[in-house]
Write a protein that holds these residues in place. Structure first.
Motif, mmCIF file in Angstrom:
data_model
loop_
_atom_site.group_PDB
_atom_site.id
_atom_site.type_symbol
_atom_site.label_atom_id
_atom_site.label_comp_id
_atom_site.label_asym_id
_atom_site.label_seq_id
_atom_site.Cartn_x
_atom_site.Cartn_y
_atom_site.Cartn_z
ATOM 1 N N CYS A 42 0.841 -1.209 0.000
ATOM 2 C CA CYS A 42 0.000 0.000 0.000
ATOM 3 C C CYS A 42 0.871 1.252 0.000
ATOM 4 O O CYS A 42 0.530 2.242 -0.660
ATOM 5 N N ILE A 43 2.005 1.228 0.703
ATOM 6 C CA ILE A 43 2.935 2.365 0.653
ATOM 7 C C ILE A 43 3.484 2.516 -0.756
ATOM 8 O O ILE A 43 3.532 3.624 -1.304
ATOM 9 N N LEU A 44 3.879 1.414 -1.365
ATOM 10 C CA LEU A 44 4.423 1.458 -2.722
ATOM 11 C C LEU A 44 3.383 1.976 -3.716
ATOM 12 O O LEU A 44 3.709 2.745 -4.629
ATOM 13 N N ALA A 45 2.125 1.613 -3.530
ATOM 14 C CA ALA A 45 1.048 2.105 -4.405
ATOM 15 C C ALA A 45 0.949 3.620 -4.319
ATOM 16 O O ALA A 45 0.843 4.307 -5.340
ATOM 17 N N GLY A 54 -3.431 5.781 -6.133
ATOM 18 C CA GLY A 54 -3.025 4.867 -5.062
ATOM 19 C C GLY A 54 -4.192 4.553 -4.144
ATOM 20 O O GLY A 54 -4.427 3.390 -3.791
ATOM 21 N N ALA A 55 -4.944 5.595 -3.759
ATOM 22 C CA ALA A 55 -6.119 5.382 -2.903
ATOM 23 C C ALA A 55 -7.187 4.578 -3.630
ATOM 24 O O ALA A 55 -7.830 3.699 -3.034
ATOM 25 N N ILE A 56 -7.375 4.847 -4.912
ATOM 26 C CA ILE A 56 -8.356 4.081 -5.697
ATOM 27 C C ILE A 56 -7.993 2.598 -5.711
ATOM 28 O O ILE A 56 -8.862 1.731 -5.552
ATOM 29 N N ALA A 97 -2.037 5.139 1.308
ATOM 30 C CA ALA A 97 -1.700 5.358 -0.102
ATOM 31 C C ALA A 97 -1.939 6.807 -0.497
ATOM 32 O O ALA A 97 -1.130 7.412 -1.205
ATOM 33 N N TYR A 98 -3.036 7.383 -0.021
ATOM 34 C CA TYR A 98 -3.347 8.778 -0.367
ATOM 35 C C TYR A 98 -2.294 9.736 0.203
ATOM 36 O O TYR A 98 -1.762 10.585 -0.504
ATOM 37 N N VAL A 99 -1.990 9.595 1.483
ATOM 38 C CA VAL A 99 -1.042 10.513 2.129
ATOM 39 C C VAL A 99 0.364 10.337 1.567
ATOM 40 O O VAL A 99 1.049 11.323 1.274
ATOM 41 N N ALA A 100 0.815 9.095 1.404
ATOM 42 C CA ALA A 100 2.151 8.861 0.850
ATOM 43 C C ALA A 100 2.254 9.443 -0.554
ATOM 44 O O ALA A 100 3.253 10.091 -0.909
ATOM 45 N N GLY A 101 1.215 9.242 -1.345
ATOM 46 C CA GLY A 101 1.208 9.810 -2.695
ATOM 47 C C GLY A 101 1.216 11.326 -2.692
ATOM 48 O O GLY A 101 1.905 11.963 -3.487
ATOM 49 N N LYS A 102 0.471 11.928 -1.775
ATOM 50 C CA LYS A 102 0.387 13.386 -1.688
ATOM 51 C C LYS A 102 1.750 13.991 -1.332
ATOM 52 O O LYS A 102 2.150 15.020 -1.882
#
Length: 192
Positions: A42-45, A54-56, A97-102
């Motif tokens: 999930c972190i990698l996503a 990633g969240a999707i 996933a959302y926060v890591a991507g942001k």
């Protein structure tokens, strides 16, 4: 948000990786918490796909499992997972996933990848462990499990998850360029 075919493919791929990661080592259980690779994926996503996609991908994973497909740990699935002590971790994957991507979307440097991975890990543990404690206290009526015990159970998988989060943060910059062709890549000075 308009999704391209490649976006749908990547989201599906990470949902599938989550299903594999949930079950590849889930036979090892400590305190009711299976030791899995889902936090890593999930972190990698989030790092590779960005906040939205990633969240999707994590939402797809959760919905497929809730629909009954055996994608959660121990090849489980269905609506009964909501009252499971580990369902908080499943929900946290969406936020992670959302926060890591942001964090990475703002500036894709090696340091940002590491920060994003570790922040994601903290969110995963914070949300998931609190849900687990709540589930044991109020849903399962197991008052013998204290808040301290719930956090002590999480000490066993923590070293593994820290190592895998840092590994995801070192792997992601190498894959980021090929996945995100239309976004700025890590600066040369940051890459060396």
């Amino acid at each position: 948000m308009k999704l391209r075919a490649v976006d749908i493919t990547l989201a599906g791929m990470f949902a599938s990786l989550m299903a594999i990661g949930a079950n590849i080592t889930s036979f090892i259980v400590i305190g009711g918490v299976p030791i899995t690779l889902t936090t890593f994926f999930c972190i990698l996503a989030g790092l590779l796909l960005g906040s939205r996609l990633g969240a999707i991908s994590m939402i797809v994973y959760a919905l497929v499992g809730l629909a009954g497909a055996p994608v959660f740990s121990h090849f489980s699935g269905g609506w009964s997972a909501i009252v499971s002590p580990t369902f908080g971790f499943i929900l946290s994957y969406i936020i992670v996933a959302y926060v890591a991507g942001k964090i990475v979307e703002r500036k894709a440097t090696k340091a940002r990848f590491v920060i994003a991975a570790l922040v994601g890990l903290c969110i995963n543990y914070g949300f998931g462990t609190n849900w687990m404690y709540f589930a044991y206290q109020f849903l399962a009526s197991t008052e013998a499990i204290s808040y301290k015990i719930a956090w002590l159970w999480m000490a066993a998988p923590l070293p593994k998850d820290i190592i895998l989060a840092v590994f995801a943060a070192t792997l992601a910059p190498r894959l980021y360029k090929s996945i995100n062709r239309n976004t700025p890549v890590i600066a040369k000075s940051e890459a060396s």
